[in-house]
Design a protein around this motif. Structure first.
Motif, PDB file in Angstrom:
ATOM      1  N   UNK A 189       8.295 -13.062   5.312  1.00 41.54           N
ATOM      2  CA  UNK A 189       9.581 -13.416   4.705  1.00 41.54           C
ATOM      3  C   UNK A 189       9.535 -14.748   3.957  1.00 41.54           C
ATOM      4  N   UNK A 190       8.628 -15.637   4.334  1.00 38.31           N
ATOM      5  CA  UNK A 190       8.482 -16.921   3.644  1.00 38.31           C
ATOM      6  C   UNK A 190       7.461 -16.843   2.510  1.00 38.31           C
ATOM      7  N   UNK A 191       6.933 -15.654   2.250  1.00 34.77           N
ATOM      8  CA  UNK A 191       6.059 -15.450   1.111  1.00 34.77           C
ATOM      9  C   UNK A 191       4.600 -15.822   1.327  1.00 34.77           C
ATOM     10  N   UNK A 202       1.191 -15.887  -3.712  1.00 38.49           N
ATOM     11  CA  UNK A 202       1.743 -17.247  -3.775  1.00 38.49           C
ATOM     12  C   UNK A 202       1.241 -18.157  -2.652  1.00 38.49           C
ATOM     13  N   UNK A 203       0.354 -17.658  -1.791  1.00 41.15           N
ATOM     14  CA  UNK A 203      -0.064 -18.402  -0.599  1.00 41.15           C
ATOM     15  C   UNK A 203      -0.553 -19.813  -0.916  1.00 41.15           C
ATOM     16  N   UNK A 204      -1.544 -19.923  -1.811  1.00 43.71           N
ATOM     17  CA  UNK A 204      -2.134 -21.234  -2.109  1.00 43.71           C
ATOM     18  C   UNK A 204      -1.106 -22.182  -2.716  1.00 43.71           C
ATOM     19  N   UNK A 240      -2.605  -6.880  10.878  1.00 41.74           N
ATOM     20  CA  UNK A 240      -3.506  -7.590   9.967  1.00 41.74           C
ATOM     21  C   UNK A 240      -2.683  -8.028   8.758  1.00 41.74           C
ATOM     22  N   UNK A 241      -2.690  -9.335   8.510  1.00 38.92           N
ATOM     23  CA  UNK A 241      -1.974  -9.910   7.373  1.00 38.92           C
ATOM     24  C   UNK A 241      -2.977 -10.531   6.411  1.00 38.92           C
ATOM     25  N   UNK A 242      -2.706 -10.396   5.140  1.00 41.88           N
ATOM     26  CA  UNK A 242      -3.532 -11.023   4.118  1.00 41.88           C
ATOM     27  C   UNK A 242      -2.722 -12.065   3.375  1.00 41.88           C
ATOM     28  N   UNK A 273      -1.530 -19.374   9.385  1.00 49.87           N
ATOM     29  CA  UNK A 273      -1.685 -19.926   8.030  1.00 49.87           C
ATOM     30  C   UNK A 273      -3.068 -20.543   7.864  1.00 49.87           C
ATOM     31  N   UNK A 274      -3.510 -21.284   8.868  1.00 54.39           N
ATOM     32  CA  UNK A 274      -4.826 -21.925   8.803  1.00 54.39           C
ATOM     33  C   UNK A 274      -5.933 -20.867   8.738  1.00 54.39           C
ATOM     34  N   UNK A 275      -5.815 -19.811   9.548  1.00 57.70           N
ATOM     35  CA  UNK A 275      -6.814 -18.741   9.540  1.00 57.70           C
ATOM     36  C   UNK A 275      -6.840 -18.043   8.185  1.00 57.70           C
ATOM     37  N   UNK A 276      -5.652 -17.843   7.573  1.00 58.47           N
ATOM     38  CA  UNK A 276      -5.608 -17.200   6.253  1.00 58.47           C
ATOM     39  C   UNK A 276      -6.246 -18.101   5.195  1.00 58.47           C
ATOM     40  N   UNK A 277      -6.068 -19.413   5.322  1.00 60.74           N
ATOM     41  CA  UNK A 277      -6.725 -20.343   4.391  1.00 60.74           C
ATOM     42  C   UNK A 277      -8.238 -20.206   4.494  1.00 60.74           C
ATOM     43  N   UNK A 278      -8.747 -20.098   5.721  1.00 64.45           N
ATOM     44  CA  UNK A 278     -10.191 -20.068   5.949  1.00 64.45           C
ATOM     45  C   UNK A 278     -10.807 -18.703   5.667  1.00 64.45           C
ATOM     46  N   UNK A 279     -10.123 -17.622   6.035  1.00 67.47           N
ATOM     47  CA  UNK A 279     -10.720 -16.286   6.006  1.00 67.47           C
ATOM     48  C   UNK A 279     -10.082 -15.331   5.005  1.00 67.47           C
TER      49      UNK A 279
END
Length: 149
Positions: free
Chosen positions: A88-90, A127-129, A121-123, A58-64
């Motif tokens: 599964x958690x969106x 709804x991530x933010x 590889x996940x993007x 999650x932290x890596x997705x926030x940054x990159x």
């Protein structure tokens, strides 16, 4: 409590060269692959708890914006579980899955052997933010410049 443990774990990650070239099987989480992307997490099924990898991703997705999860051998089940929890958690959408085998030189066996490898590889999801902000609010954290409701 858990956040502090994760933060401490992230601070203590060592960054080194290619784990496969140095004989490191599924370990060495968070290592960069010789000049490759800095959003790569090499998952081990013995070194860290499952949710360490979920929160680190999650932290890596926030940054990159995306994250590459990688594992060898028995750790493949762990990396698939991490990816499925995020999906599964969106939090994430699947971008790419690569499978291959790598040759590992094991001195105790006297000859090289093949190990299965997976890279997922996940993007960020749409709804991530929103989900991250809701989770931070639940914990009582305030992001820079945001007011707490």
């Amino acid at each position: 409590m858990v956040v502090e443990e994760i933060t401490e774990g992230v601070k203590n990650i060592s960054v080194a060269g290619d784990a496969a070239a140095s004989g490191g099987a599924a370990g060495g989480e968070g290592q960069k692959r010789g000049g490759s992307s800095s959003n790569r997490i090499q998952v081990s099924n013995t070194k860290k708890p499952l949710f360490f990898y979920v929160n680190l991703a999650k932290r890596y997705m926030q940054q990159h914006g995306d994250v590459e999860l990688s594992a060898l051998g028995m750790a493949i089940a762990t990396v698939v579980t991490v990816a499925e929890i995020l999906k599964n958690n969106g939090f994430a959408v699947e971008k790419k899955i690569r499978t291959s085998t790598v040759e590992i030189n094991d001195e105790s066996r006297g000859r090289p052997f093949q190990k299965a490898k997976i890279e997922i590889v996940l993007g960020k999801s749409e709804k991530f933010d929103e989900l991250m902000a809701a989770a931070a609010e639940e914990r009582g954290e305030v992001e820079d410049g945001e007011e707490q409701a």
